[in-house]
Motif scaffolding. Structure first.
Motif, short mmCIF file in Angstrom:
data_model
loop_
_atom_site.label_atom_id
_atom_site.label_comp_id
_atom_site.label_asym_id
_atom_site.label_seq_id
_atom_site.Cartn_x
_atom_site.Cartn_y
_atom_site.Cartn_z
N ARG A 1 2.52 1.81 -3.26
CA ARG A 1 1.49 2.34 -4.04
C ARG A 1 1.24 3.84 -4.09
O ARG A 1 1.27 4.60 -5.16
CB ARG A 1 0.08 1.59 -4.35
N ARG B 1 0.73 -1.26 0.00
CA ARG B 1 -0.10 -0.11 -0.02
C ARG B 1 0.72 1.37 0.10
O ARG B 1 0.68 2.01 -0.79
CB ARG B 1 -0.96 -0.23 1.18
N THR C 1 -4.09 4.53 -9.84
CA THR C 1 -2.57 4.03 -9.60
C THR C 1 -2.14 3.09 -10.66
O THR C 1 -1.14 2.69 -10.75
CB THR C 1 -2.52 3.39 -8.26
N GLU C 2 -2.90 3.06 -11.72
CA GLU C 2 -2.76 2.19 -12.85
C GLU C 2 -2.57 2.89 -14.06
O GLU C 2 -3.38 3.91 -14.51
CB GLU C 2 -3.77 1.15 -13.10
N GLU D 1 -6.97 7.30 -2.36
CA GLU D 1 -6.05 7.10 -3.51
C GLU D 1 -6.50 8.27 -4.29
O GLU D 1 -6.68 7.81 -5.59
CB GLU D 1 -5.84 5.80 -4.24
#
Length: 355
Positions: free
Chosen positions: A99, A96, A268-269, A138
């Motif tokens: 990320r 985590r 986060t991709e 996020e």
């Protein structure tokens, strides 16, 4: 100019010392957004590690008629629970923080901001304003550029045994003027009960644009705005919507285009930002052009009537009140299905008890 995002930070190798230093710095900053409720997990682990081995050890001791066997069984189980309870959470925490490190670097590289946790978004879309404990995790956003916001949105409904946490991923794209409230409910993510969205809209607001488009989306717009929809959704725009957003629910409300997904818009991709860049340069570009030139004729008529009644009316072009929000409806299909299940269950119980 084409929209681009530098996604190298999201895929670059990250070393454990980097992650540890990042974590220490954020926790030492005193910013409450970076705090974690680690003590809850520790408390659950301790209670489970104490109670479960005691119960199992006691039962083994009784069955084996040996206190030693029960003690050994309890200690072995305690060691396994502690090992699993320490190793897995530590690994999950490390992943985590890694990320979040990448996400913050990505945001910085693209003149954006990142927060591990933010409050309820201000948007008026279908997934917002529902339930309680609303937050974004996020979260990546920008005060500049058309792509303004992307994050994972969570809210809670019910209480006790019926408590449920709902998770959506969303993106918000700025337009250049207000449009009538319109919703494109993607058929690809619906179920046999209908839309997967938490809000239901009155069926008499459905508008058919015909052809392949209707096989991919159910379009809702306020009553009386069907002609406006035909003006806004030109053939080239419909083709881009099918190509780039067919698995997303798309909503136009006020000066925003909102995109919703259960799992296709993770901030986060890298693929998310590649997709948003494509949408920004196709669907959003055309809708920005439409929003810049669109004028609701009902506003002019209402202003004309007001002028005749009370004098000049100041203010920029806007949307008439009846076009600003879709009317909510009732999810009859879900209600009927639930009623059938309950009645069927009661009938089955009656048949079983009668035997």
């Amino acid at each position: 100019m084409a929209t681009t995002f530098d996604t190298r930070a999201l895929t670059r190798p990250v070393t454990p010392p980097e992650v540890s230093a990042f974590r220490r710095a954020k926790l030492a900053s005193g910013d409450p957004r970076w705090r974690t409720s680690w003590w809850v997990g520790v408390l659950v682990l301790v209670l489970f590690a104490v109670v479960f081995p005691l119960v199992v050890g006691a039962n083994v001791g009784v069955l084996a008629r040996s206190a030693t066997a029960g003690l050994v069984a309890g200690l072995v189980l305690l060691a396994i629970i502690l090992a699993v309870g320490i190793i897995l959470p530590n690994r999950g925490s490390r992943v985590r923080w890694e990320r979040m490190l990448r996400a913050e670097e990505f945001a910085r590289a693209n003149a954006m901001e990142f927060s591990p946790r933010s409050g309820s978004p201000p948007y008026q879309g279908a997934i917002f304003g529902v339930g309680s404990d609303r937050k974004v995790v996020e979260h990546v956003w920008s005060t500049r550029g058309p792509v303004a916001d992307c994050g994972t949105y969570r809210y809670t409904t019910g209480s006790g045994k019926d408590r449920r946490v709902h998770t959506w991923q969303f993106a918000a794209v700025r337009l250049e003027g207000p449009l009538p409230h319109m919703l494109l409910d993607a058929r690809a993510n619906n179920t046999f009960l209908g839309s997967n969205l938490p809000a239901t809209f009155s069926a008499d607001q459905r508008v058919s644009l015909g052809g392949e488009f209707d096989r991919h989306f159910d379009l809702y717009c306020p009553q009386g705005y069907g002609f406006d929809a035909f003006y806004l959704f030109t053939p080239d725009l419909m083709a881009h919507l099918i190509d780039h957003t067919q698995a997303l629910d798309v909503e136009f409300v006020d000066e925003w285009m909102l995109l919703y997904s259960r799992g296709g818009l993770s901030p986060t991709e890298p693929r998310t930002w590649e997709r948003l860049a494509q949408i920004s340069d196709t669907v959003a570009r055309l809708m920005r052009d439409r929003s810049r030139s669109y004028r609701d004729p009902r506003v002019a008529e209402q202003n004309r009537q007001a002028l005749a009644a009370v004098g000049p009316v100041a203010g920029p072009p806007s949307i008439a009140p009846q076009g600003r929000r879709l009317r909510r409806g009732v999810a009859w299909r879900s209600i009927v299905f639930t009623a059938v299940v309950i009645i069927g269950y009661q009938l089955l119980r009656h048949l079983v008890n009668s035997d």
